[in-house]
Scaffold this motif. Sequence first.
Motif, mmCIF file in Angstrom:
data_model
loop_
_atom_site.group_PDB
_atom_site.id
_atom_site.type_symbol
_atom_site.label_atom_id
_atom_site.label_comp_id
_atom_site.label_asym_id
_atom_site.label_seq_id
_atom_site.Cartn_x
_atom_site.Cartn_y
_atom_site.Cartn_z
ATOM 1 N N TYR A 147 28.729 54.380 32.579
ATOM 2 C CA TYR A 147 27.445 54.730 31.979
ATOM 3 C C TYR A 147 27.500 56.300 31.671
ATOM 4 N N ALA A 148 28.563 56.953 32.412
ATOM 5 C CA ALA A 148 28.991 58.493 32.328
ATOM 6 C C ALA A 148 29.531 58.816 30.993
ATOM 7 N N THR A 149 29.926 57.791 30.124
ATOM 8 C CA THR A 149 30.302 58.240 28.705
ATOM 9 C C THR A 149 29.101 58.819 27.803
ATOM 10 N N SER A 150 27.835 58.433 28.419
ATOM 11 C CA SER A 150 26.770 58.880 27.645
ATOM 12 C C SER A 150 26.097 60.216 27.806
ATOM 13 N N PHE A 151 26.745 60.960 29.013
ATOM 14 C CA PHE A 151 26.210 62.092 29.180
ATOM 15 C C PHE A 151 27.451 63.443 29.229
ATOM 16 N N ILE A 152 28.523 62.729 29.419
ATOM 17 C CA ILE A 152 29.626 63.619 29.474
ATOM 18 C C ILE A 152 30.705 63.635 28.315
ATOM 19 N N PRO A 153 30.682 64.855 27.438
ATOM 20 C CA PRO A 153 31.566 64.709 26.334
ATOM 21 C C PRO A 153 33.104 64.309 26.574
ATOM 22 N N LYS A 154 33.753 63.763 25.614
ATOM 23 C CA LYS A 154 34.935 63.083 25.608
ATOM 24 C C LYS A 154 35.267 62.517 26.743
ATOM 25 N N PHE A 155 34.515 61.852 27.295
ATOM 26 C CA PHE A 155 34.705 61.286 28.516
ATOM 27 C C PHE A 155 36.136 60.533 29.125
ATOM 28 N N TYR A 213 24.474 45.129 35.189
ATOM 29 C CA TYR A 213 24.472 46.134 34.095
ATOM 30 C C TYR A 213 23.465 46.911 33.526
ATOM 31 N N LYS A 214 23.283 48.098 33.617
ATOM 32 C CA LYS A 214 22.188 48.756 32.993
ATOM 33 C C LYS A 214 22.721 49.483 31.949
ATOM 34 N N ALA A 215 22.318 49.029 30.554
ATOM 35 C CA ALA A 215 22.755 49.558 29.401
ATOM 36 C C ALA A 215 22.621 50.746 28.837
ATOM 37 N N ARG A 216 23.440 51.692 28.149
ATOM 38 C CA ARG A 216 23.479 52.853 27.681
ATOM 39 C C ARG A 216 23.620 52.384 26.208
ATOM 40 N N PRO A 217 23.101 53.107 25.185
ATOM 41 C CA PRO A 217 23.407 52.626 23.763
ATOM 42 C C PRO A 217 24.854 52.582 23.561
ATOM 43 N N ASP A 218 25.484 53.531 24.002
ATOM 44 C CA ASP A 218 27.105 53.573 23.715
ATOM 45 C C ASP A 218 27.855 52.459 24.503
ATOM 46 N N SER A 219 27.609 52.252 25.757
ATOM 47 C CA SER A 219 28.431 51.305 26.255
ATOM 48 C C SER A 219 27.902 49.923 25.997
ATOM 49 N N LEU A 220 26.703 49.686 25.478
ATOM 50 C CA LEU A 220 26.107 48.445 25.031
ATOM 51 C C LEU A 220 27.094 48.170 23.809
ATOM 52 N N ARG A 221 27.101 48.940 22.822
ATOM 53 C CA ARG A 221 27.863 48.903 21.576
ATOM 54 C C ARG A 221 29.330 48.569 21.761
ATOM 55 N N ARG A 222 29.886 49.320 22.860
ATOM 56 C CA ARG A 222 31.395 48.666 23.312
ATOM 57 C C ARG A 222 31.561 47.327 23.663
ATOM 58 N N LEU A 223 30.439 46.947 24.449
ATOM 59 C CA LEU A 223 30.581 45.553 24.918
ATOM 60 C C LEU A 223 30.422 44.619 23.647
ATOM 61 N N GLN A 224 29.592 45.023 22.987
ATOM 62 C CA GLN A 224 29.314 44.075 21.557
ATOM 63 C C GLN A 224 30.423 43.860 20.727
ATOM 64 N N THR A 225 31.111 45.182 20.783
ATOM 65 C CA THR A 225 32.406 44.985 19.736
ATOM 66 C C THR A 225 33.433 44.218 20.552
ATOM 67 N N GLN A 226 33.541 44.207 21.766
ATOM 68 C CA GLN A 226 34.704 43.548 22.562
ATOM 69 C C GLN A 226 34.460 42.144 22.560
ATOM 70 N N PHE A 227 33.147 41.867 22.828
ATOM 71 C CA PHE A 227 32.805 40.523 22.641
ATOM 72 C C PHE A 227 31.870 39.889 21.758
#
Length: 284
Positions: A37-45, A199-213
């Motif tokens: 989830y931290a990728t959604s608020f920390i740049p270049k995580f 899992y509580k989704a953030r838009p970016d983490s959800l996109r990563r999961l959708q791409t991987q699966f």
Amino acid sequence: MGYIFQFDPWRSRLCSCPQKWSLNPYTGCGHGCLYCYATSFIPKFFEPRPKKNFIRVIEREITKLPKGAVISLSNSSDPYQPLEEKYQYTRKFLELIKDLDLRLLIITKSDMVLRDLDLISREKTVISITITTKRFDRLLEPMAPSFERRLKAIIELKKKGYKVVARVDPLIPFINDSESVDIVRELFPYVDHIVVSTYKARPDSLRRLQTQFPKLSSHLKRLYLEMGSYFQNSIYLPLQIRKEILLKVTSLAKRLQLSVGLCREGIYPIQKLGKCDGSFLLIS
Ligand code: SF4
């Protein structure tokens, strides 16, 4: 305070942690977990870097902490991520607080924590190892140590007399929720407490999961974006689905008489106040 700050100063009504302080020796994390989830608020995580003047700042800040304060290491990065091999900021911090009246909750996915046991007090520390998945660890957490290495670390810590917590989360529908019960059964002899959460989704983490699966992409979209609801920047699954996922684990824990906590689910009384993260083991 600059690097040590009060955990959840806004006191979210979904957080049932006892009061604690939070410290991240690094900004960002190299474990690359898709669900992070931290990728959604920390740049270049996923390009982690050490905190500037870390030791100098920390030396000053620890003198201001109340006696017996619980420091959670770490909440939005891993203190034993790959950078730690080079910079050893986590180790240096442990050296600094070794003889102080402070308590620690170490949260990691790495067996590198075993390196520092010479500095980690059994009485003043709880060590929490996250085991999210056995089947998909290379897909979900590509740069973190494998399931097997984490399990070995848990067994070793227990053998050495540490209080051990396992975080079996986040549980993601269709991906790892079905293996959670087997994982808890396997961990049961070696842990004092488990933490589960969905899992509580953030838009970016959800996109990563959708791409991987990709085959699960439309199911995840339906559950989170169409049926789910926003709470404090996260998208929650519908309550009934969260209950079904969590109850499988909490009922097993009850049968095994294993202590269990939920993280930010707001489902009371299953989520017992003050019992989520395992820091209560420091007090009891
Ligand atoms: S270990 Fe934690 S902080 Fe690091 S990428 Fe994974 S979820 Fe994010």
